[in-house]
Design an enzyme around this catalytic site. Sequence first.
Site, PDB file in Angstrom:
ATOM      1  N   VAL A   1     -11.237   5.585  -6.467  1.00 50.38           N
ATOM      2  CA  VAL A   1     -12.022   4.821  -5.484  1.00 50.38           C
ATOM      3  C   VAL A   1     -11.548   5.172  -4.073  1.00 50.38           C
ATOM      4  O   VAL A   1     -10.338   5.254  -3.819  1.00 50.38           O
ATOM      5  CB  VAL A   1     -11.882   3.299  -5.743  1.00 50.38           C
ATOM      6  CG1 VAL A   1     -12.389   2.470  -4.576  1.00 50.38           C
ATOM      7  CG2 VAL A   1     -12.615   2.914  -7.027  1.00 50.38           C
TER       8      VAL A   1
ATOM      9  N   MET B   1     -10.908   4.315  -0.223  1.00 53.03           N
ATOM     10  CA  MET B   1     -10.641   3.117   0.591  1.00 53.03           C
ATOM     11  C   MET B   1     -10.411   3.541   2.037  1.00 53.03           C
ATOM     12  O   MET B   1      -9.568   4.413   2.297  1.00 53.03           O
ATOM     13  CB  MET B   1      -9.382   2.415   0.066  1.00 53.03           C
ATOM     14  CG  MET B   1      -8.959   1.211   0.901  1.00 53.03           C
ATOM     15  SD  MET B   1      -7.496   0.380   0.224  1.00 53.03           S
ATOM     16  CE  MET B   1      -6.189   1.470   0.817  1.00 53.03           C
ATOM     17  N   PRO B   2     -11.134   2.948   3.002  1.00 54.36           N
ATOM     18  CA  PRO B   2     -10.788   3.238   4.397  1.00 54.36           C
ATOM     19  C   PRO B   2      -9.312   2.898   4.636  1.00 54.36           C
ATOM     20  O   PRO B   2      -8.858   1.796   4.308  1.00 54.36           O
ATOM     21  CB  PRO B   2     -11.720   2.308   5.187  1.00 54.36           C
ATOM     22  CG  PRO B   2     -12.877   2.064   4.265  1.00 54.36           C
ATOM     23  CD  PRO B   2     -12.262   2.021   2.884  1.00 54.36           C
ATOM     24  N   ALA B   3      -8.562   3.843   5.165  1.00 55.85           N
ATOM     25  CA  ALA B   3      -7.116   3.650   5.305  1.00 55.85           C
ATOM     26  C   ALA B   3      -6.789   2.543   6.295  1.00 55.85           C
ATOM     27  O   ALA B   3      -5.797   1.843   6.158  1.00 55.85           O
ATOM     28  CB  ALA B   3      -6.468   4.953   5.756  1.00 55.85           C
ATOM     29  N   LEU B   4      -7.649   2.391   7.306  1.00 52.90           N
ATOM     30  CA  LEU B   4      -7.402   1.380   8.331  1.00 52.90           C
ATOM     31  C   LEU B   4      -8.434   0.265   8.179  1.00 52.90           C
ATOM     32  O   LEU B   4      -9.635   0.513   8.186  1.00 52.90           O
ATOM     33  CB  LEU B   4      -7.507   2.015   9.727  1.00 52.90           C
ATOM     34  CG  LEU B   4      -7.030   1.184  10.915  1.00 52.90           C
ATOM     35  CD1 LEU B   4      -6.609   2.107  12.061  1.00 52.90           C
ATOM     36  CD2 LEU B   4      -8.071   0.198  11.421  1.00 52.90           C
ATOM     37  N   GLY B   5      -7.933  -0.940   8.009  1.00 49.45           N
ATOM     38  CA  GLY B   5      -8.824  -2.096   7.886  1.00 49.45           C
ATOM     39  C   GLY B   5      -8.434  -3.183   8.862  1.00 49.45           C
ATOM     40  O   GLY B   5      -7.447  -3.056   9.593  1.00 49.45           O
ATOM     41  N   LEU B   6      -9.213  -4.245   8.858  1.00 50.05           N
ATOM     42  CA  LEU B   6      -8.917  -5.402   9.709  1.00 50.05           C
ATOM     43  C   LEU B   6      -8.283  -6.494   8.867  1.00 50.05           C
ATOM     44  O   LEU B   6      -8.851  -6.911   7.851  1.00 50.05           O
ATOM     45  CB  LEU B   6     -10.224  -5.941  10.321  1.00 50.05           C
ATOM     46  CG  LEU B   6     -10.081  -7.273  11.076  1.00 50.05           C
ATOM     47  CD1 LEU B   6      -9.337  -7.069  12.393  1.00 50.05           C
ATOM     48  CD2 LEU B   6     -11.453  -7.910  11.322  1.00 50.05           C
ATOM     49  N   GLY B   7      -7.124  -6.988   9.292  1.00 52.02           N
ATOM     50  CA  GLY B   7      -6.502  -8.134   8.635  1.00 52.02           C
ATOM     51  C   GLY B   7      -6.958  -9.422   9.303  1.00 52.02           C
ATOM     52  O   GLY B   7      -7.174  -9.446  10.520  1.00 52.02           O
TER      53      GLY B   7
ATOM     54  N   ASP C   1      -9.357  -7.112   5.124  1.00 49.51           N
ATOM     55  CA  ASP C   1      -8.352  -7.669   4.214  1.00 49.51           C
ATOM     56  C   ASP C   1      -8.238  -9.173   4.455  1.00 49.51           C
ATOM     57  O   ASP C   1      -7.796  -9.608   5.518  1.00 49.51           O
ATOM     58  CB  ASP C   1      -6.983  -7.023   4.459  1.00 49.51           C
ATOM     59  CG  ASP C   1      -5.908  -7.692   3.596  1.00 49.51           C
ATOM     60  OD1 ASP C   1      -5.969  -7.523   2.368  1.00 49.51           O
ATOM     61  OD2 ASP C   1      -5.051  -8.409   4.143  1.00 49.51           O
TER      62      ASP C   1
ATOM     63  N   LYS D   1      -7.081 -11.549  -2.035  1.00 47.07           N
ATOM     64  CA  LYS D   1      -5.884 -11.795  -2.841  1.00 47.07           C
ATOM     65  C   LYS D   1      -5.964 -13.132  -3.577  1.00 47.07           C
ATOM     66  O   LYS D   1      -6.461 -14.117  -3.028  1.00 47.07           O
ATOM     67  CB  LYS D   1      -4.638 -11.830  -1.940  1.00 47.07           C
ATOM     68  CG  LYS D   1      -4.602 -10.742  -0.884  1.00 47.07           C
ATOM     69  CD  LYS D   1      -3.351 -10.761  -0.042  1.00 47.07           C
ATOM     70  CE  LYS D   1      -3.468  -9.792   1.127  1.00 47.07           C
ATOM     71  NZ  LYS D   1      -4.262 -10.286   2.260  1.00 47.07           N
TER      72      LYS D   1
ATOM     73  N   HIS E   1      -1.223 -11.907  -4.622  1.00 46.85           N
ATOM     74  CA  HIS E   1      -0.660 -12.077  -3.270  1.00 46.85           C
ATOM     75  C   HIS E   1       0.860 -11.958  -3.256  1.00 46.85           C
ATOM     76  O   HIS E   1       1.462 -11.487  -2.278  1.00 46.85           O
ATOM     77  CB  HIS E   1      -1.092 -13.442  -2.728  1.00 46.85           C
ATOM     78  CG  HIS E   1      -1.136 -13.537  -1.238  1.00 46.85           C
ATOM     79  ND1 HIS E   1      -2.109 -14.207  -0.558  1.00 46.85           N
ATOM     80  CD2 HIS E   1      -0.312 -13.038  -0.283  1.00 46.85           C
ATOM     81  CE1 HIS E   1      -1.880 -14.131   0.752  1.00 46.85           C
ATOM     82  NE2 HIS E   1      -0.791 -13.426   0.938  1.00 46.85           N
TER      83      HIS E   1
HETATM   84  P1  NDP Z   1      -0.051  -7.356  12.941  1.00 45.22           P
HETATM   85  O1  NDP Z   1       1.044  -6.354  12.913  1.00 45.22           O
HETATM   86  O2  NDP Z   1      -1.409  -6.945  12.570  1.00 45.22           O
HETATM   87  O3  NDP Z   1      -0.050  -8.003  14.412  1.00 45.22           O
HETATM   88  C1  NDP Z   1      -0.954  -8.993  14.768  1.00 45.22           C
HETATM   89  C2  NDP Z   1      -0.459  -9.639  16.073  1.00 45.22           C
HETATM   90  O4  NDP Z   1      -0.425  -8.683  17.113  1.00 45.22           O
HETATM   91  C3  NDP Z   1      -1.331 -10.751  16.542  1.00 45.22           C
HETATM   92  O5  NDP Z   1      -0.518 -11.679  17.228  1.00 45.22           O
HETATM   93  C4  NDP Z   1      -2.299 -10.044  17.505  1.00 45.22           C
HETATM   94  O6  NDP Z   1      -2.742 -10.980  18.475  1.00 45.22           O
HETATM   95  C5  NDP Z   1      -1.397  -8.998  18.124  1.00 45.22           C
HETATM   96  N1  NDP Z   1      -2.088  -7.731  18.405  1.00 45.22           N
HETATM   97  C6  NDP Z   1      -3.083  -7.131  17.724  1.00 45.22           C
HETATM   98  N2  NDP Z   1      -3.414  -5.957  18.247  1.00 45.22           N
HETATM   99  C7  NDP Z   1      -2.616  -5.784  19.323  1.00 45.22           C
HETATM  100  C8  NDP Z   1      -2.489  -4.766  20.296  1.00 45.22           C
HETATM  101  N3  NDP Z   1      -3.250  -3.669  20.235  1.00 45.22           N
HETATM  102  N4  NDP Z   1      -1.557  -4.918  21.265  1.00 45.22           N
HETATM  103  C9  NDP Z   1      -0.775  -6.025  21.323  1.00 45.22           C
HETATM  104  N5  NDP Z   1      -0.848  -7.034  20.427  1.00 45.22           N
HETATM  105  C10 NDP Z   1      -1.760  -6.912  19.435  1.00 45.22           C
HETATM  106  O7  NDP Z   1       0.493  -8.559  12.040  1.00 45.22           O
HETATM  107  P2  NDP Z   1      -0.096  -9.587  10.992  1.00 45.22           P
HETATM  108  O8  NDP Z   1       1.067 -10.376  10.559  1.00 45.22           O
HETATM  109  O9  NDP Z   1      -1.272 -10.279  11.505  1.00 45.22           O
HETATM  110  O10 NDP Z   1      -0.541  -8.674   9.753  1.00 45.22           O
HETATM  111  C11 NDP Z   1      -1.781  -8.009   9.688  1.00 45.22           C
HETATM  112  C12 NDP Z   1      -2.506  -8.363   8.407  1.00 45.22           C
HETATM  113  O11 NDP Z   1      -1.681  -8.128   7.272  1.00 45.22           O
HETATM  114  C13 NDP Z   1      -2.872  -9.838   8.278  1.00 45.22           C
HETATM  115  O12 NDP Z   1      -3.986 -10.207   9.062  1.00 45.22           O
HETATM  116  C14 NDP Z   1      -3.134  -9.934   6.795  1.00 45.22           C
HETATM  117  O13 NDP Z   1      -4.411  -9.398   6.497  1.00 45.22           O
HETATM  118  C15 NDP Z   1      -2.019  -9.054   6.237  1.00 45.22           C
HETATM  119  N6  NDP Z   1      -0.816  -9.836   5.882  1.00 45.22           N
HETATM  120  C16 NDP Z   1      -0.495  -9.928   4.551  1.00 45.22           C
HETATM  121  C17 NDP Z   1       0.602 -10.617   4.133  1.00 45.22           C
HETATM  122  C18 NDP Z   1       0.917 -10.689   2.684  1.00 45.22           C
HETATM  123  O14 NDP Z   1       1.794 -11.469   2.282  1.00 45.22           O
HETATM  124  N7  NDP Z   1       0.280  -9.895   1.851  1.00 45.22           N
HETATM  125  C19 NDP Z   1       1.472 -11.334   5.076  1.00 45.22           C
HETATM  126  C20 NDP Z   1       1.082 -11.162   6.466  1.00 45.22           C
HETATM  127  C21 NDP Z   1      -0.015 -10.431   6.830  1.00 45.22           C
HETATM  128  P3  NDP Z   1      -4.314 -11.204  18.801  1.00 45.22           P
HETATM  129  O15 NDP Z   1      -5.002 -11.596  17.527  1.00 45.22           O
HETATM  130  O16 NDP Z   1      -4.265 -12.298  19.815  1.00 45.22           O
HETATM  131  O17 NDP Z   1      -4.792  -9.889  19.345  1.00 45.22           O
END
Ligand code: NDP
Length: 293
Positions: free
Chosen positions: A12, A14-20, A45, A75, A108
């Site tokens: 399958v 998968m786009p390597a870069l997604g939105l969390g 994600d 998850k 998860h």
């Molecule tokens: P990230 O490394 O994605 O960082 C997100 C933080 O950085 C937010 O505070 C965001 O603020 C800020 N940010 C985003 N882009 C920029 C930029 N270009 N410059 C400066 N600051 C920036 O951390 P996350 O912890 O959010 O992790 C990403 C994803 O991973 C989650 O959304 C989730 O999908 C997944 N995840 C999974 C976990 C698991 O247990 N499986 C646990 C934690 C996360 P703002 O929104 O204000 O831009």
Amino acid sequence: MTQNTITLNNGVAMPALGLGVFQTPPDVTTTVVDQALHLGYRHIDTAAAYANEREVGEGIRRAGIARDDVFIETKVWISDYGYDETLHAFDKTAGKLGVDQLDLFILHQALPSAFDRTLAAYRALEELLADGKVRAIGVSNFMPEHLDRLLAETTVVPAVNQIELHPYFQQAELQKLDAASRIVTQAWSPIGGITSYRESAKSTFDDPTILEIGRQHGKTAAQVMLRWHLQEGRSVIPKSVKPARLAENLDVFDFELTTAEIADIDALDTGVRGGPEPDVITLETFGRDIPEA
Ligand code: NDP
């Protein structure tokens, strides 16, 4: 040039870069997902535990992108582990997202204190895969001992292990173990968001090495970190609620880090985890009800 697609171990794409969307509040999630898809994101994600699956589904429909053109990853939360419980968790999640099929459905966390339930949950994922309700299955926050046991006691090798991974916490041994089983390592907190949530902690966004590499390429610290992951073969799911940052985080396919620059970022590992130790996750401390669709 690294392409924005990773082929999983079952073929399958998968786009390597997604939105969390962890910590993206439900009331802005629809708008953020809609904006991201218009900018070109094709992978979202989410998780049952993020309480925004309904809004993610709404955002995808609002963007008017064909279902087949968006890769939806979500998850199962630990409270829904167990064979029947996890089959039902699929119905809840698919119902909230408003889709018939998920692209990637992952556990998860491991539940080390109730690993039999974790295994039963994974067997339910295998069943969902065999039934065509999900296109790929995987895990998150699985440490070497959890992976070893899963691989020994189940049939389908996970397609993905989503783990905390940013320049300050790289889990090199776990990455090697994933690779040995053809499991894609997917980085959560890929730009080190978790290093900036506590004011006392040193943030990856301010790291002089990363900033200097960015200066050489005319790129930001976030873009350098995302490029580093992609060139090392990982999937990334950066989160933002800000349109300018959504665009910035996607704009990482027009430059290449040198081997020396990658080595300099590899050398930033501190070995200090930002998130909870996977072994402290128990139903008693982290259990919570996941509502019906
Ligand atoms: P990230 O490394 O994605 O960082 C997100 C933080 O950085 C937010 O505070 C965001 O603020 C800020 N940010 C985003 N882009 C920029 C930029 N270009 N410059 C400066 N600051 C920036 O951390 P996350 O912890 O959010 O992790 C990403 C994803 O991973 C989650 O959304 C989730 O999908 C997944 N995840 C999974 C976990 C698991 O247990 N499986 C646990 C934690 C996360 P703002 O929104 O204000 O831009």
